[in-house]
Design a protein around this motif. Structure first.
Motif, PDB file in Angstrom:
ATOM      1  N   THR A   1      21.671 -20.646 -28.802  1.00 56.13           N
ATOM      2  CA  THR A   1      22.715 -20.949 -27.831  1.00 56.13           C
ATOM      3  C   THR A   1      22.140 -21.806 -26.710  1.00 56.13           C
ATOM      4  O   THR A   1      20.956 -21.728 -26.394  1.00 56.13           O
ATOM      5  CB  THR A   1      23.340 -19.674 -27.249  1.00 56.13           C
ATOM      6  OG1 THR A   1      22.312 -18.875 -26.691  1.00 56.13           O
ATOM      7  CG2 THR A   1      24.075 -18.887 -28.318  1.00 56.13           C
ATOM      8  N   PHE A   2      23.007 -22.607 -26.128  1.00 57.89           N
ATOM      9  CA  PHE A   2      22.602 -23.508 -25.060  1.00 57.89           C
ATOM     10  C   PHE A   2      22.573 -22.825 -23.704  1.00 57.89           C
ATOM     11  O   PHE A   2      23.402 -21.962 -23.414  1.00 57.89           O
ATOM     12  CB  PHE A   2      23.581 -24.688 -24.951  1.00 57.89           C
ATOM     13  CG  PHE A   2      23.268 -25.829 -25.867  1.00 57.89           C
ATOM     14  CD1 PHE A   2      22.206 -26.674 -25.620  1.00 57.89           C
ATOM     15  CD2 PHE A   2      24.060 -26.067 -26.983  1.00 57.89           C
ATOM     16  CE1 PHE A   2      21.923 -27.737 -26.460  1.00 57.89           C
ATOM     17  CE2 PHE A   2      23.796 -27.126 -27.825  1.00 57.89           C
ATOM     18  CZ  PHE A   2      22.721 -27.961 -27.569  1.00 57.89           C
ATOM     19  N   VAL A   3      21.641 -23.250 -22.891  1.00 57.58           N
ATOM     20  CA  VAL A   3      21.668 -23.038 -21.456  1.00 57.58           C
ATOM     21  C   VAL A   3      21.511 -24.443 -20.878  1.00 57.58           C
ATOM     22  O   VAL A   3      20.647 -25.205 -21.318  1.00 57.58           O
ATOM     23  CB  VAL A   3      20.576 -22.051 -20.961  1.00 57.58           C
ATOM     24  CG1 VAL A   3      19.190 -22.506 -21.339  1.00 57.58           C
ATOM     25  CG2 VAL A   3      20.672 -21.837 -19.478  1.00 57.58           C
ATOM     26  N   ALA A   4      22.392 -24.823 -19.972  1.00 56.79           N
ATOM     27  CA  ALA A   4      22.404 -26.210 -19.518  1.00 56.79           C
ATOM     28  C   ALA A   4      22.741 -26.302 -18.037  1.00 56.79           C
ATOM     29  O   ALA A   4      23.423 -25.433 -17.488  1.00 56.79           O
ATOM     30  CB  ALA A   4      23.404 -27.026 -20.324  1.00 56.79           C
ATOM     31  N   LYS A   5      22.278 -27.377 -17.452  1.00 53.82           N
ATOM     32  CA  LYS A   5      22.537 -27.644 -16.037  1.00 53.82           C
ATOM     33  C   LYS A   5      22.895 -29.116 -15.876  1.00 53.82           C
ATOM     34  O   LYS A   5      22.105 -29.997 -16.237  1.00 53.82           O
ATOM     35  CB  LYS A   5      21.296 -27.312 -15.211  1.00 53.82           C
ATOM     36  CG  LYS A   5      21.463 -27.543 -13.736  1.00 53.82           C
ATOM     37  CD  LYS A   5      20.197 -27.149 -12.999  1.00 53.82           C
ATOM     38  CE  LYS A   5      20.354 -27.299 -11.505  1.00 53.82           C
ATOM     39  NZ  LYS A   5      19.097 -26.901 -10.820  1.00 53.82           N
ATOM     40  N   VAL A   6      24.075 -29.356 -15.354  1.00 56.12           N
ATOM     41  CA  VAL A   6      24.476 -30.741 -15.076  1.00 56.12           C
ATOM     42  C   VAL A   6      23.743 -31.188 -13.816  1.00 56.12           C
ATOM     43  O   VAL A   6      23.805 -30.539 -12.782  1.00 56.12           O
ATOM     44  CB  VAL A   6      26.005 -30.847 -14.889  1.00 56.12           C
ATOM     45  CG1 VAL A   6      26.398 -32.253 -14.447  1.00 56.12           C
ATOM     46  CG2 VAL A   6      26.726 -30.465 -16.174  1.00 56.12           C
TER      47      VAL A   6
ATOM     48  N   ALA B   1      22.428 -34.264 -17.791  1.00 55.70           N
ATOM     49  CA  ALA B   1      22.180 -32.827 -17.771  1.00 55.70           C
ATOM     50  C   ALA B   1      20.836 -32.541 -18.426  1.00 55.70           C
ATOM     51  O   ALA B   1      20.263 -33.395 -19.116  1.00 55.70           O
ATOM     52  CB  ALA B   1      23.289 -32.087 -18.515  1.00 55.70           C
ATOM     53  N   VAL B   2      20.356 -31.337 -18.206  1.00 52.11           N
ATOM     54  CA  VAL B   2      19.192 -30.827 -18.910  1.00 52.11           C
ATOM     55  C   VAL B   2      19.628 -29.564 -19.626  1.00 52.11           C
ATOM     56  O   VAL B   2      20.528 -28.850 -19.168  1.00 52.11           O
ATOM     57  CB  VAL B   2      18.002 -30.556 -17.965  1.00 52.11           C
ATOM     58  CG1 VAL B   2      17.434 -31.869 -17.432  1.00 52.11           C
ATOM     59  CG2 VAL B   2      18.390 -29.644 -16.814  1.00 52.11           C
ATOM     60  N   ALA B   3      19.011 -29.301 -20.765  1.00 54.72           N
ATOM     61  CA  ALA B   3      19.427 -28.152 -21.560  1.00 54.72           C
ATOM     62  C   ALA B   3      18.245 -27.562 -22.306  1.00 54.72           C
ATOM     63  O   ALA B   3      17.268 -28.253 -22.604  1.00 54.72           O
ATOM     64  CB  ALA B   3      20.506 -28.565 -22.553  1.00 54.72           C
ATOM     65  N   GLY B   4      18.381 -26.291 -22.588  1.00 51.63           N
ATOM     66  CA  GLY B   4      17.419 -25.586 -23.415  1.00 51.63           C
ATOM     67  C   GLY B   4      18.171 -24.732 -24.408  1.00 51.63           C
ATOM     68  O   GLY B   4      19.401 -24.608 -24.334  1.00 51.63           O
TER      69      GLY B   4
END
Length: 157
Positions: free
Chosen positions: A69-74, A89-92
């Motif tokens: 599942t994604f965790v993301a920050k715009v 954005a960055v995502a993990g």
């Protein structure tokens, strides 16, 4: 924040819908925010053109393996024109059953959207690995930034 708050919200919603579609395992939901001729460039460099091709590729990807599942920050949305927006954005990714990120899968996301007939649609979404070759402090910094999103805050209680 973008100069047009409504456009900013609309483009962020496109991004959220795309990620939520992935997290739900719903290929049609992943493809839905795209323009009919939109493009998706995957983490491995694969390119999918058109909503139908994106949905088919995502169906294969989502069926082939348990999905993280994604965790993301715009990081921001900018409007280079009245009907064009670029979201950064960055995502993990958190593996199934896991509670932490896999830093090797961290990515930068770039989404380009256009407004046509009053509706915003994704015309390009690209995932670029955030490996930071030879700069482990940058990779760990990004991982820590994303891990903050995994931690409960007092607002969540």
């Amino acid at each position: 924040m973008a100069a047009d708050p409504a456009a900013d919200r609309a483009v962020r919603e496109l991004y959220r819908a795309l990620l939520e579609g992935w997290d739900a395992g719903d290929a049609q939901a992943v493809a839905a925010p795209f323009a009919g001729d939109g493009e998706l460039i995957g983490f491995d460099g694969s390119r999918y053109c058109g909503r139908e091709q994106i949905a088919a590729a995502m169906a294969d990807a989502l069926a082939a393996q348990p999905r993280p599942t994604f965790v993301a920050k715009v990081r921001g949305v900018r409007l280079p024109g009245p009907d064009t927006a670029v979201l950064q954005a960055v995502a993990g990714l958190v593996p199934p059953g896991g509670s932490d990120l896999v830093p090797e899968r961290n990515a930068r996301h770039t989404l380009v959207a256009v407004r046509s007939g009053g509706d915003w649609r994704i015309v390009l979404f690209q995932q670029t690995p955030a490996r930071f070759q030879g700069r482990p402090e940058l990779r760990e910094g990004l991982s820590e930034e994303l891990r903050e999103l995994l931690r409960p805050s007092y607002d969540d209680q």
